[in-house]
Enzyme design. Structure first.
Site, PDB file in Angstrom:
ATOM      1  N   GLU A 135     -13.427   3.576  -3.025  1.00 33.41           N
ATOM      2  CA  GLU A 135     -13.982   4.774  -3.355  1.00 33.41           C
ATOM      3  C   GLU A 135     -12.773   5.894  -2.978  1.00 33.41           C
ATOM      4  O   GLU A 135     -11.925   5.449  -2.439  1.00 33.41           O
ATOM      5  CB  GLU A 135     -15.263   5.102  -2.673  1.00 33.41           C
ATOM      6  CG  GLU A 135     -16.440   4.216  -3.045  1.00 33.41           C
ATOM      7  CD  GLU A 135     -17.870   4.675  -2.444  1.00 33.41           C
ATOM      8  OE1 GLU A 135     -17.936   5.882  -1.460  1.00 33.41           O
ATOM      9  OE2 GLU A 135     -19.005   3.946  -2.839  1.00 33.41           O
ATOM     10  N   PRO A 136     -12.876   7.135  -3.337  1.00 32.70           N
ATOM     11  CA  PRO A 136     -12.020   8.206  -3.036  1.00 32.70           C
ATOM     12  C   PRO A 136     -11.932   8.139  -1.301  1.00 32.70           C
ATOM     13  O   PRO A 136     -10.593   8.250  -1.113  1.00 32.70           O
ATOM     14  CB  PRO A 136     -12.198   9.354  -3.484  1.00 32.70           C
ATOM     15  CG  PRO A 136     -13.392   9.074  -4.671  1.00 32.70           C
ATOM     16  CD  PRO A 136     -14.032   7.793  -4.267  1.00 32.70           C
ATOM     17  N   GLN A 343      19.401  -5.644  -8.783  1.00 35.48           N
ATOM     18  CA  GLN A 343      20.649  -5.249  -8.222  1.00 35.48           C
ATOM     19  C   GLN A 343      21.542  -6.271  -8.757  1.00 35.48           C
ATOM     20  O   GLN A 343      22.718  -5.957  -9.295  1.00 35.48           O
ATOM     21  CB  GLN A 343      20.774  -5.761  -6.600  1.00 35.48           C
ATOM     22  CG  GLN A 343      21.782  -5.662  -5.967  1.00 35.48           C
ATOM     23  CD  GLN A 343      22.075  -4.177  -5.740  1.00 35.48           C
ATOM     24  OE1 GLN A 343      21.387  -3.193  -5.723  1.00 35.48           O
ATOM     25  NE2 GLN A 343      23.603  -3.757  -5.353  1.00 35.48           N
ATOM     26  N   GLY A 346      22.909  -5.145 -11.985  1.00 32.42           N
ATOM     27  CA  GLY A 346      23.795  -3.843 -11.932  1.00 32.42           C
ATOM     28  C   GLY A 346      22.979  -2.547 -12.614  1.00 32.42           C
ATOM     29  O   GLY A 346      21.982  -2.332 -12.757  1.00 32.42           O
ATOM     30  N   GLU A 370      -6.314  -5.102  -3.775  1.00 37.66           N
ATOM     31  CA  GLU A 370      -7.223  -5.875  -3.139  1.00 37.66           C
ATOM     32  C   GLU A 370      -6.917  -6.356  -1.508  1.00 37.66           C
ATOM     33  O   GLU A 370      -6.594  -7.305  -1.001  1.00 37.66           O
ATOM     34  CB  GLU A 370      -7.253  -7.334  -3.705  1.00 37.66           C
ATOM     35  CG  GLU A 370      -7.902  -7.066  -5.325  1.00 37.66           C
ATOM     36  CD  GLU A 370      -8.161  -8.259  -6.088  1.00 37.66           C
ATOM     37  OE1 GLU A 370      -8.275  -9.490  -5.180  1.00 37.66           O
ATOM     38  OE2 GLU A 370      -8.284  -8.342  -7.102  1.00 37.66           O
TER      39      GLU A 370
END
Length: 390
Positions: A135-136, A343, A346, A370
């Site tokens: 939930e928020p 990387q 490049g 999760e």
């Protein structure tokens, strides 16, 4: 010149049936997922028709009982299938994992009548599920959730908001944890909520740095009435059901992370074998070979860790600690491997012309969902130090 390039992953498959299953998955990946994966992710398209195909092919039902239309496959087999799907497109692998998580409560705690009524359609009827715990204001501290279910005769009335819901707004059913009692873990109950229930509305999908094809949205419950027949387990048992589901779900995330990392390594191997500098392939330079070797080692270690946890689960033994370890290690490894792949390529690695920049953005999400990896460390430490530790 030395033969460079990605090699097929060796799988631990115990039966001829499992080997045939993997060939089916690899063929489906080549035909239905890989050709459109990059373009659909860039456009933010969720492959709903593909999930109907996965359902009709039995790939949304692999670890569940044949009695209700499941595939009756060991979890160790299911997770390797999940890894293959995630390597092709994480939106698909994660979607299968979330759907499996959404079915867990009913399959494990529902009555026979509930299972007979709902599971066949959930497992093989073209439906798509979602899991509603966060939930928020209740993410890592899930026991403090505020969405409430109030008894009204033979029904429950749900009020509140769920957040960070994968498949939010497009799922056909939601496994929802709601408060039915006092504050704390013992006042939570599980419900199976239809996706078209009156009073259930989804907010616009979140705008994310990755996983653009996988919708994540808040869900608002405004007087959603659910018959008691759709309550899963006992009243007050919901938090225990949620934690049990998350142990298995974390193995799904682990397999997805390994699949994503494998895709990044394969891309890096192909690029360094083809790209030439100073008259020879990049893969012939020792420093880059060491990077590739480290990437491959992390992937193999992660795969071994999630499979070891899955074998414990298949044997009916406790595996919560190992699931947390697998989720922690595999997702951290995916972040390192995808970053190294960027990387190795490049400047090209930083462009959208190659998929590794997308893999790196997607890997970040796996460290969060999760249970963040900080929470996984807490889980592991509590297992090591005993239940009374804080």
């Amino acid at each position: 010149m030395t033969d460079h390039g990605p090699q097929p992953v060796e799988r631990e498959l115990p039966t001829e049936e499992a080997r045939d299953l993997l060939e089916l998955v690899r063929d489906l990946v080549r035909r239905e997922i890989e050709p459109e994966a990059a373009a659909q992710e860039e456009a933010g398209l969720f492959p709903r028709e593909l999930f109907r195909l996965l359902s009709s092919s039995g790939l949304l039902a692999l670890p569940y009982a044949e009695e209700f239309g499941g595939g009756a496959q060991p979890y160790a087999v299911y997770l390797q299938v999940l890894e293959e799907l995630a390597a092709a497109r994480l939106t698909v692998g994660l979607g299968v994992s979330v759907h499996t998580l959404a079915c867990h409560a009913l399959a494990g705690y529902g009555t026979k009548a509930q299972q007979s009524e709902h599971l066949p359609a959930m497992l093989g009827g073209g439906l798509l599920g979602a899991y509603c715990l966060s939930e928020p204001s209740a993410g890592s501290d899930a026991a403090s959730l505020r969405t409430r279910a109030t008894r009204s005769g033979d029904e429950w009335v749900l009020e509140g908001t769920k957040a960070w819901i994968t498949h939010g707004g497009i799922a056909d059913f939601y496994t929802v944890m709601a408060r039915t009692g006092d504050e704390g873990a013992h006042g939570i109950t599980a419900f199976l909520v239809p996706g078209d229930a009156p009073g259930l509305e989804a907010a616009p999908p979140e705008r994310k740095m990755g996983m653009k094809g996988s919708p994540t949205a808040q869900l608002h419950f405004d007087g959603v009435r659910i018959p008691d027949e759709r309550r899963v387990g006992e009243v007050g048992q919901g938090f225990a059901i949620a934690l049990d589901a998350l142990d298995s779900g974390r193995l799904g995330i682990s397999a997805c992370a390994v699949g994503l990392a494998q895709a990044a390594l394969d891309e890096a191997l192909a690029y360094t074998a083809e790209r030439r500098q100073f008259g020879r392939p990049l893969a012939d330079f020792q420093g880059l070979r060491f990077m590739l070797a480290d990437m491959a080692t992390q992937i193999e270690a992660g795969r071994a860790l999630y499979l070891a946890a899955a074998r414990l689960r298949d044997a009916g033994r406790p595996f919560s600690r190992q699931a947390a370890m697998a989720k922690l290690f595999c997702t951290d490894a995916a972040m390192r491997v995808t970053t190294d792949a960027v990387q190795l390529l490049g400047g090209y690695g930083y462009t959208a012309d190659f998929p590794v920049e997308r893999y790196m953005r997607e890997a970040k999400m796996l460290q969060i969902v999760e249970g963040t990896n900080q929470i996984q460390r807490l889980v592991v430490a509590r297992h090591l130090m005993g239940p009374e530790s804080h």
